[in-house]
Design a protein around this motif. Structure first.
Motif, PDB file in Angstrom:
ATOM      1  N   CYS A  32      38.846  39.453  32.753  1.00 26.39           N
ATOM      2  CA  CYS A  32      39.461  39.844  34.034  1.00 26.39           C
ATOM      3  C   CYS A  32      38.815  41.118  34.565  1.00 26.39           C
ATOM      4  CB  CYS A  32      40.958  40.042  33.857  1.00 26.39           C
ATOM      5  SG  CYS A  32      41.870  38.520  33.485  1.00 26.39           S
ATOM      6  N   GLY A  33      38.591  42.077  33.671  1.00 21.31           N
ATOM      7  CA  GLY A  33      37.969  43.327  34.104  1.00 21.31           C
ATOM      8  C   GLY A  33      36.569  43.104  34.629  1.00 21.31           C
ATOM      9  N   LEU A  34      35.806  42.189  33.998  1.00 17.92           N
ATOM     10  CA  LEU A  34      34.454  41.888  34.473  1.00 17.92           C
ATOM     11  C   LEU A  34      34.492  41.288  35.868  1.00 17.92           C
ATOM     12  CD1 LEU A  34      31.431  41.743  33.792  1.00 17.92           C
ATOM     13  CD2 LEU A  34      31.833  39.477  32.807  1.00 17.92           C
ATOM     14  N   TRP A  35      35.442  40.340  36.091  1.00 14.35           N
ATOM     15  CA  TRP A  35      35.547  39.729  37.434  1.00 14.35           C
ATOM     16  C   TRP A  35      35.932  40.774  38.468  1.00 14.35           C
ATOM     17  CZ3 TRP A  35      39.156  39.167  41.226  1.00 14.35           C
ATOM     18  CH2 TRP A  35      38.925  38.193  42.185  1.00 14.35           C
ATOM     19  N   VAL A  36      36.903  41.627  38.114  1.00 14.64           N
ATOM     20  CA  VAL A  36      37.339  42.676  39.049  1.00 14.64           C
ATOM     21  C   VAL A  36      36.181  43.615  39.371  1.00 14.64           C
ATOM     22  CG1 VAL A  36      38.833  44.696  39.276  1.00 14.64           C
ATOM     23  CG2 VAL A  36      39.767  42.549  38.422  1.00 14.64           C
ATOM     24  N   GLY A  37      35.366  43.951  38.348  1.00 15.67           N
ATOM     25  CA  GLY A  37      34.231  44.841  38.590  1.00 15.67           C
ATOM     26  C   GLY A  37      33.238  44.244  39.564  1.00 15.67           C
ATOM     27  N   GLU A  49      40.678  32.677  44.191  1.00 21.67           N
ATOM     28  CA  GLU A  49      40.218  33.309  42.958  1.00 21.67           C
ATOM     29  C   GLU A  49      41.167  34.429  42.543  1.00 21.67           C
ATOM     30  OE1 GLU A  49      36.196  34.558  43.298  1.00 21.67           O
ATOM     31  OE2 GLU A  49      35.450  32.621  43.975  1.00 21.67           O
ATOM     32  N   MET A  50      41.660  35.187  43.528  1.00 22.68           N
ATOM     33  CA  MET A  50      42.620  36.253  43.215  1.00 22.68           C
ATOM     34  C   MET A  50      43.932  35.664  42.675  1.00 22.68           C
ATOM     35  SD  MET A  50      42.138  39.029  46.290  1.00 22.68           S
ATOM     36  CE  MET A  50      43.461  40.044  45.648  1.00 22.68           C
ATOM     37  N   ASN A  51      44.386  34.563  43.249  1.00 25.91           N
ATOM     38  CA  ASN A  51      45.611  33.931  42.745  1.00 25.91           C
ATOM     39  C   ASN A  51      45.425  33.451  41.309  1.00 25.91           C
ATOM     40  OD1 ASN A  51      46.885  34.335  45.210  1.00 25.91           O
ATOM     41  ND2 ASN A  51      46.231  32.353  46.023  1.00 25.91           N
ATOM     42  N   ASN A  52      44.247  32.888  41.037  1.00 26.09           N
ATOM     43  CA  ASN A  52      43.962  32.443  39.672  1.00 26.09           C
ATOM     44  C   ASN A  52      43.929  33.625  38.712  1.00 26.09           C
ATOM     45  OD1 ASN A  52      43.180  30.745  37.538  1.00 26.09           O
ATOM     46  ND2 ASN A  52      41.020  31.097  37.956  1.00 26.09           N
ATOM     47  N   LEU A  53      43.284  34.734  39.158  1.00 28.32           N
ATOM     48  CA  LEU A  53      43.213  35.912  38.297  1.00 28.32           C
ATOM     49  C   LEU A  53      44.597  36.521  38.095  1.00 28.32           C
ATOM     50  CD1 LEU A  53      41.067  37.635  36.815  1.00 28.32           C
ATOM     51  CD2 LEU A  53      41.252  39.260  38.692  1.00 28.32           C
ATOM     52  N   ALA A  54      45.455  36.451  39.124  1.00 28.31           N
ATOM     53  CA  ALA A  54      46.816  36.988  38.981  1.00 28.31           C
ATOM     54  C   ALA A  54      47.565  36.251  37.876  1.00 28.31           C
ATOM     55  CB  ALA A  54      47.566  36.868  40.305  1.00 28.31           C
ATOM     56  N   SER A  55      47.389  34.915  37.796  1.00 27.19           N
ATOM     57  CA  SER A  55      48.044  34.164  36.722  1.00 27.19           C
ATOM     58  C   SER A  55      47.468  34.543  35.363  1.00 27.19           C
ATOM     59  CB  SER A  55      47.882  32.667  36.970  1.00 27.19           C
ATOM     60  OG  SER A  55      46.514  32.301  36.960  1.00 27.19           O
ATOM     61  N   ARG A  56      46.150  34.818  35.304  1.00 31.01           N
ATOM     62  CA  ARG A  56      45.544  35.241  34.039  1.00 31.01           C
ATOM     63  C   ARG A  56      46.044  36.617  33.621  1.00 31.01           C
ATOM     64  NH1 ARG A  56      39.180  34.263  34.643  1.00 31.01           N
ATOM     65  NH2 ARG A  56      39.256  34.961  32.456  1.00 31.01           N
ATOM     66  N   VAL A  57      46.184  37.534  34.593  1.00 31.82           N
ATOM     67  CA  VAL A  57      46.725  38.859  34.281  1.00 31.82           C
ATOM     68  C   VAL A  57      48.169  38.736  33.797  1.00 31.82           C
ATOM     69  CG1 VAL A  57      47.379  41.090  35.273  1.00 31.82           C
ATOM     70  CG2 VAL A  57      45.169  40.071  35.845  1.00 31.82           C
ATOM     71  N   ALA A  58      48.958  37.866  34.433  1.00 36.34           N
ATOM     72  CA  ALA A  58      50.339  37.660  33.992  1.00 36.34           C
ATOM     73  C   ALA A  58      50.366  37.102  32.570  1.00 36.34           C
ATOM     74  CB  ALA A  58      51.047  36.709  34.956  1.00 36.34           C
ATOM     75  N   ALA A  59      49.419  36.196  32.246  1.00 38.89           N
ATOM     76  CA  ALA A  59      49.359  35.661  30.885  1.00 38.89           C
ATOM     77  C   ALA A  59      49.038  36.757  29.871  1.00 38.89           C
ATOM     78  CB  ALA A  59      48.305  34.554  30.814  1.00 38.89           C
ATOM     79  N   VAL A  60      48.110  37.661  30.242  1.00 43.41           N
ATOM     80  CA  VAL A  60      47.795  38.792  29.360  1.00 43.41           C
ATOM     81  C   VAL A  60      49.034  39.649  29.143  1.00 43.41           C
ATOM     82  CG1 VAL A  60      46.459  40.924  29.157  1.00 43.41           C
ATOM     83  CG2 VAL A  60      45.341  38.822  29.924  1.00 43.41           C
ATOM     84  N   ASN A  61      49.813  39.890  30.179  1.00 45.34           N
ATOM     85  CA  ASN A  61      51.035  40.695  30.046  1.00 45.34           C
ATOM     86  C   ASN A  61      52.070  40.007  29.160  1.00 45.34           C
ATOM     87  OD1 ASN A  61      50.717  43.178  31.658  1.00 45.34           O
ATOM     88  ND2 ASN A  61      50.380  41.759  33.342  1.00 45.34           N
ATOM     89  N   ARG A  62      52.176  38.671  29.276  1.00 42.10           N
ATOM     90  CA  ARG A  62      53.112  37.952  28.409  1.00 42.10           C
ATOM     91  C   ARG A  62      52.698  38.060  26.946  1.00 42.10           C
ATOM     92  NH1 ARG A  62      52.913  34.072  32.553  1.00 42.10           N
ATOM     93  NH2 ARG A  62      51.413  32.840  31.361  1.00 42.10           N
ATOM     94  N   ILE A  63      51.393  37.891  26.689  1.00 45.56           N
ATOM     95  CA  ILE A  63      50.910  38.020  25.309  1.00 45.56           C
ATOM     96  C   ILE A  63      51.164  39.429  24.789  1.00 45.56           C
ATOM     97  CG2 ILE A  63      48.860  37.939  23.855  1.00 45.56           C
ATOM     98  CD1 ILE A  63      47.740  35.787  25.689  1.00 45.56           C
ATOM     99  N   ALA A 107      46.414  48.552  35.852  1.00 44.88           N
ATOM    100  CA  ALA A 107      46.016  49.597  36.810  1.00 44.88           C
ATOM    101  C   ALA A 107      44.783  49.165  37.596  1.00 44.88           C
ATOM    102  CB  ALA A 107      45.756  50.904  36.061  1.00 44.88           C
ATOM    103  N   ARG A 108      43.812  48.595  36.896  1.00 47.17           N
ATOM    104  CA  ARG A 108      42.596  48.181  37.589  1.00 47.17           C
ATOM    105  C   ARG A 108      42.875  47.035  38.554  1.00 47.17           C
ATOM    106  NH1 ARG A 108      36.756  47.029  34.682  1.00 47.17           N
ATOM    107  NH2 ARG A 108      35.504  47.197  36.611  1.00 47.17           N
ATOM    108  N   TRP A 109      43.767  46.123  38.140  1.00 51.42           N
ATOM    109  CA  TRP A 109      44.133  45.003  39.010  1.00 51.42           C
ATOM    110  C   TRP A 109      44.852  45.491  40.266  1.00 51.42           C
ATOM    111  CZ3 TRP A 109      43.295  40.518  40.813  1.00 51.42           C
ATOM    112  CH2 TRP A 109      44.293  39.735  41.394  1.00 51.42           C
ATOM    113  N   ALA A 140      44.786  46.570  46.091  1.00 54.25           N
ATOM    114  CA  ALA A 140      44.910  47.508  47.218  1.00 54.25           C
ATOM    115  C   ALA A 140      43.614  47.554  48.018  1.00 54.25           C
ATOM    116  CB  ALA A 140      45.272  48.900  46.686  1.00 54.25           C
ATOM    117  N   LEU A 141      42.456  47.586  47.299  1.00 54.11           N
ATOM    118  CA  LEU A 141      41.169  47.604  47.996  1.00 54.11           C
ATOM    119  C   LEU A 141      40.965  46.322  48.790  1.00 54.11           C
ATOM    120  CD1 LEU A 141      38.409  48.919  48.508  1.00 54.11           C
ATOM    121  CD2 LEU A 141      37.590  47.853  46.391  1.00 54.11           C
TER     122      LEU A 141
END
Length: 763
Positions: free
Chosen positions: A231-236, A267-281, A305-307, A312-313
Motif C-alpha cells: 500500500c505504501g509503495l502504491w501511495v508513493g 484504485e483508491m477504493n480498492n486501496l481503501a479496502s486493503r488498508v481496512a484489511a490491514v487495520n483489521r489484522i 497517516a500516509r493514507w 487529502a492531497l
C-alpha cells in the motif's frame, strides 16, 4: 498258545500306556513352568512353542485312544490281570484330562503375558512418539518472512493432524489395560503409565494449539507488513504523480487529466479496502500477540497517516481540477448560449421582409414556430449562467473580472434578442392578432394530436389495480378535454372571423385546417367514450374476477366441510352435528346472496358484450353449478345427520333398556330372597318381581314398534335396527326364562316344605 497271546496283549497294553504316561509326566513338568517370557519376543516364542505342543497333543490323542480301547477290551474279557488293566485305563484317562487342563491353563497365562508385553511395547512406542511430537510442538522457530512462516504453518498442520490421529491409539491402550488380568493391571508399569501418557498427550495438544496460534499470529504479522508495504509503495507512486501534476488551462487537457482521476478513484477504493484489511489484522494481532505490540501499532499508524495525507492531497488536486473544469465549462456554455441567441436573432431579423397579410403572417409563423419555447429555454439558461458566474466569482476572486465580463456579454446578447423580438412584434401592428391566432391554433392542434394518441391506446389492464389506475388516468383526460373546450371554442371563433368572406388560397387552406380541427375535436370525444367504455368493462371484469375468486374460495370451503363431515356415534354428538350443520346451511344461504350477485354481474357483462364474455360465462356456469351442488349435498347431508340422530336416540333407548334387563337378570339370578323363612314372604317377593317385569314389558314393545317404524321409514337403517331389536328380544326372553325357572324352583321348595309339615303332623 492262547495264554501266550493273552500275555503278549497285556504286555503291549502296559508298554504303550507306560510310554504315554512317561511322555505326559514330562509335559506336565514343562507345562508347570512359571516362565512366561521376559518381553514380547520371548513371550511370543513360548506361545509359538505351546501351539506346537497343542499340535503334538492332538496327534497323540488318536493312538492313546486306541490303546485305551484295547485296555477296555481286555478288562471286559475278565481274565487274568483285568483289574490291573481297568485301573491303568482310569489312571491314564485321568492323567490325560489333567494334562489338557494344564495345557489350557498354560496357554491362558502365556496369552495374558503376551497381551501385557504387547501393551508395554505399544505404550513405549507412544511415549517415544510423544517425545518427538513435543519437541516439534515446542519449537520456538516462527519463520523470518511470510514464505518461511507459511511453510512452518503447513508443517505444523501435519503435526496437528498426526496428534489427532493418535487419539484412537491412546484409547486403544486404555482398552488393552482394562482387558489385562489383575495380576498385570496392578503393576506400576500399567497402573501409573496410562495417566502419565494421557497427561502428556493433553500437554502435547495444548502446545500444538499454542504453536498454531503463534504461527498464525506471525503469518498475520508478516502479511500485514507485506500488505502495508505494498500500500505504501502504491501511495508513493501516486503521490509523485499528484505532486508533479499541474492544472492545465485548456479544456481538452483538463478532460484528459479528469479521465486519469476517474481511473484513480476505483484504485483508491480498492486501496481503501486493503488498508481496512490491514487495520483489521492489526486489531486481531493486538488482541493475541503480546510480543510485537509496538511494531504492530507503528506499522498501522504509519500506513493510516500516509493514507490520510494521500487522500487529502488527492481531494485537493481533484477540487482544483473540478474548479478549473467548472470555469472552462462556464466559458464554453457562454459561447454556446451566445451562438444560440445570435442564431435566433438572425431568424427574427430574416422575417422583416415578410408582409403583414395572411400569407406573410403564416410564413412568419412557420419560421418562428418553436421560438417561444426556445426563448423560455434561453432565458432559463441565462439564469443558470448568472448563478454559476456568481458562484465561480466567489470561489475564484482572482478570475472574477473575466467571469463577470462574460456574464455581462451574455446578458447584452440576450437583451438584444429580446429587443429584436419586440421590434418585430411592433412592426406587425394589426397582424399580431393574426399571428397570435395562428400560434394558438398550432398549439391547440399539437395538444389535440397528443391527446388523441393517448386516448387511442388499446392497452387492456391485467389486474384490478391497473384497471383502477388506467380508468383514473382516463378520467383526468376528460377533465383536461373539458378544460381545453374554451380554447377550442375561442380558436374556432377567431378562425371563422379570419376566414369569413376570404377566397384566396391561404385563407382556403386555413379554413381547411379549421374543419380538420372540428373533425379532430369530435373524433376525440368519440375516442374518449370508446376508450372509457373499454376501460369500464375491463374494470368491471377485474372486479368480477376478484369477487369470483372470493366466492370460489367460499365454495371450496363449503365443499371441504361437506366432504369431511362424519356421523357421530353418540346421541349428544349426533344432536350437536345436526345443529352445527343447520348453522352451516344458514351461513350457506347468506353466502348464496353473494353467489347470486356474482352471477347477476357476470350475466350483465355477457349481455353488454364484454371482451371476456366467454370466460365470464364459464365462471358463472361453474359457480352456479358448484353452488347448486353444495346446496343439494348440504340438504342430503342434513337428512343423513337427522337419520343418524334418530338412530342414536333409538340406540340409546335400547342401551337403557338393555342395562335395565341386565340389572333385572342379576336380580332373577340372585338366590338371597329364596332364603326367606316362611312361604308367604317368598311368594310375595316373587310376585312383586313378576309384576315389575309385566309392567315394563310395554317398554320393549314400544322399542320394537319404534324400531319397525324407523326401519320402514329409513331402509338404510334396517340392518342396525333389526340387530338391536333382536338383541333386546333375546335378553328379554332370557330374563323371562330365568324368571320362570326361578318360579319352578320356588314352587318345588314350597311343595317340599308342605310335605314335610304334613308328615310332621301325621307323626
Amino acid at each position: 498258545r492262547a495264554r501266550l497271546e493273552e500275555s503278549r496283549r497285556l504286555w503291549k497294553f502296559f508298554w504303550d500306556t507306560g510310554e504315554e504316561e512317561a511322555w505326559m509326566r514330562e509335559q506336565e513338568r514343562l507345562l508347570s513352568s512359571e516362565d512366561v517370557g521376559r518381553d514380547l519376543t520371548s513371550s511370543l516364542r513360548l506361545l509359538s512353542q505351546h501351539d506346537a505342543f497343542r499340535g503334538e497333543l492332538s496327534g497323540r490323542a488318536g493312538p492313546l485312544e486306541q490303546a485305551l480301547a484295547r485296555g477296555r477290551g481286555l478288562a471286559a474279557e475278565g481274565r487274568l490281570g483285568a483289574a490291573e488293566v481297568a485301573e491303568r485305563v482310569r489312571e491314564t484317562e485321568g492323567r490325560w484330562r489333567a494334562l489338557a487342563e494344564l495345557a489350557a491353563e498354560r496357554e491362558r497365562r502365556l496369552r495374558e503375558a503376551a497381551g501385557f508385553f504387547q501393551f508395554q511395547a505399544e505404550a513405549a512406542d507412544t511415549e517415544a512418539w510423544l517425545e518427538d511430537a513435543l519437541r516439534l510442538a515446542s519449537s520456538p522457530e516462527l519463520g523470518h518472512d511470510e514464505y518461511s512462516t507459511r511453510s512452518l504453518a503447513r508443517q505444523h498442520r501435519e503435526v496437528q493432524e498426526e496428534v489427532r490421529s493418535h487419539r484412537p491409539v491412546i484409547d486403544a491402550l486404555h482398552e488393552q489395560a482394562r482387558a489385562l488380568p489383575p495380576a498385570f493391571a496392578d503393576v506400576p508399569g500399567v497402573a501409573g503409565r496410562l495417566p502419565a501418557l494421557e497427561q502428556r498427550y493433553q500437554e502435547l495438544a495444548a502446545r500444538a494449539e499454542r504453536r498454531r496460534q503463534d504461527l498464525q499470529d506471525a503469518l498475520s504479522l508478516y502479511t500485514m507488513r507485506s500488505e502495508a508495504d505494498a500500500c505504501g509503495l502504491w501511495v508513493g507512486e501516486k503521490e509523485q504523480w499528484l505532486h508533479a501534476m499541474h492544472v492545465p488551462d485548456k479544456l481538452e487537457d483538463l478532460e484528459v487529466v479528469q479521465q486519469r482521476f476517474e481511473t484513480l478513484e476505483p484504485e483508491m477504493n480498492n486501496l481503501a479496502s486493503r488498508v481496512a484489511a490491514v487495520n483489521r489484522i492489526a486489531d486481531q494481532l493486538l488482541a493475541t500477540d503480546q510480543r510485537n505490540q509496538e511494531s504492530i501499532r507503528a506499522t498501522r499508524e504509519q500506513l493510516n497517516a500516509r493514507w490520510e495525507r494521500f487522500r487529502a492531497l488527492a481531494d485537493q488536486k481533484k477540487e482544483a481540477l473540478t474548479s478549473a473544469l467548472n470555469i472552462q465549462n462556464y466559458h464554453l456554455e457562454c459561447n454556446e448560449t451566445t451562438s444560440w441567441m445570435r442564431e435566433k436573432t438572425k431568424v427574427i431579423e430574416s422575417t422583416q421582409g415578410l408582409g403583414n397579410d395572411l400569407a406573410g403572417v403564416m410564413a412568419l409563423q412557420r419560421k418562428l414556430s418553436g421560438m417561444e419555447r426556445d426563448l423560455e429555454a434561453i432565458q432559463g439558461k441565462v439564469r443558470d449562467l448568472r448563478a454559476e458566474a456568481e458562484k465561480l466569482a466567489a470561489e475564484h476572486p482572482e478570475q472574477a473580472p473575466a467571469i463577470l465580463a462574460r456574464l455581462s456579454a451574455i446578458e447584452a446578447v440576450w437583451d438584444e434578442l429580446c429587443r429584436s423580438l419586440r421590434r418585430r412584434e411592433e412592426s406587425l401592428g394589426e397582424a399580431s392578432k393574426l399571428q397570435g391566432f395562428l400560434r394558438d391554433l398550432a398549439a391547440f392542434q399539437a395538444w389535440l394530436s397528443r391527446t388523441q394518441t393517448a386516448v387511442a391506446s388499446e392497452d387492456v389492464p391485467a389486474t384490478l389495480v391497473e384497471a383502477e389506475r388506467l380508468l383514473s388516468q382516463h378520467e383526468s383526460i376528460r377533465k383536461e378535454i373539458a378544460h381545453y373546450g374554451d380554447d377550442y371554442r375561442s380558436t374556432r371563433a377567431v378562425g371563422r372571423e379570419v376566414t369569413q368572406g376570404q377566397t384566396d388560397a391561404q385563407h382556403v387552406f386555413l379554413h381547411q385546417r379549421l374543419e380538420a380541427l372540428d373533425t379532430g375535436w369530435e373524433e376525440l370525444g368519440r375516442m374518449w367514450e370508446n376508450r372509457h367504455h373499454l376501460l369500464s368493462q375491463a374494470f368491471a371484469f377485474q372486479l368480477f374476477l376478484r369477487d369470483s375468486k372470493q366466492v370460489e374460495g367460499v365454495l371450496s370451503t363449503q365443499e371441504y366441510a361437506l366432504s369431511h363431515t362424519e356421523m357421530p356415534g353418540t346421541l349428544p354428538g349426533a344432536e350437536a352435528s345436526v345443529k352445527k350443520h343447520e348453522d352451516f346451511m344458514a351461513t350457506m344461504e347468506a353466502n348464496g346472496e353473494r353467489v347470486q350477485g356474482l352471477v347477476a354481474t357476470g350475466r350483465k357483462l355477457v349481455a353488454e358484450g364484454s371482451l371476456h364474455a366467454d370466460k365470464v360465462q364459464e365462471t358463472v356456469d361453474s359457480v352456479e353449478s358448484r353452488h347448486r351442488r353444495n346446496r343439494d349435498t348440504a340438504q342430503e347431508l342434513l337428512g343423513r345427520l337427522r337419520d343418524n340422530w334418530e338412530l342414536q336416540r333409538f340406540l340409546q333407548d335400547g342401551q337403557e333398556l338393555a342395562l335395565w334387563i341386565n340389572e333385572k337378570m342379576l336380580t332373577a339370578q340372585d338366590v338371597s330372597y329364596e332364603e326367606a323363612r316362611d312361604l308367604h314372604t317368598k311368594w310375595q317377593k316373587h310376585q312383586a318381581f313378576a309384576a315389575e317385569l309385566a309392567a315394563n314389558k310395554g317398554w320393549l314393545e314400544k322399542m320394537e314398534k319404534e324400531g319397525q317404524q324407523l326401519a320402514s321409514a329409513k331402509p338404510e337403517l334396517e340392518t342396525v335396527v333389526t340387530e338391536k331389536l333382536a338383541a333386546l328380544r333375546g335378553l328379554w326372553d332370557e330374563l323371562e326364562s330365568t324368571t320362570r325357572t326361578k318360579a319352578r324352583r320356588l314352587f318345588d321348595a314350597n311343595r317340599a316344605e308342605l310335605c314335610a309339615q304334613s308328615c310332621a303332623a301325621l307323626r
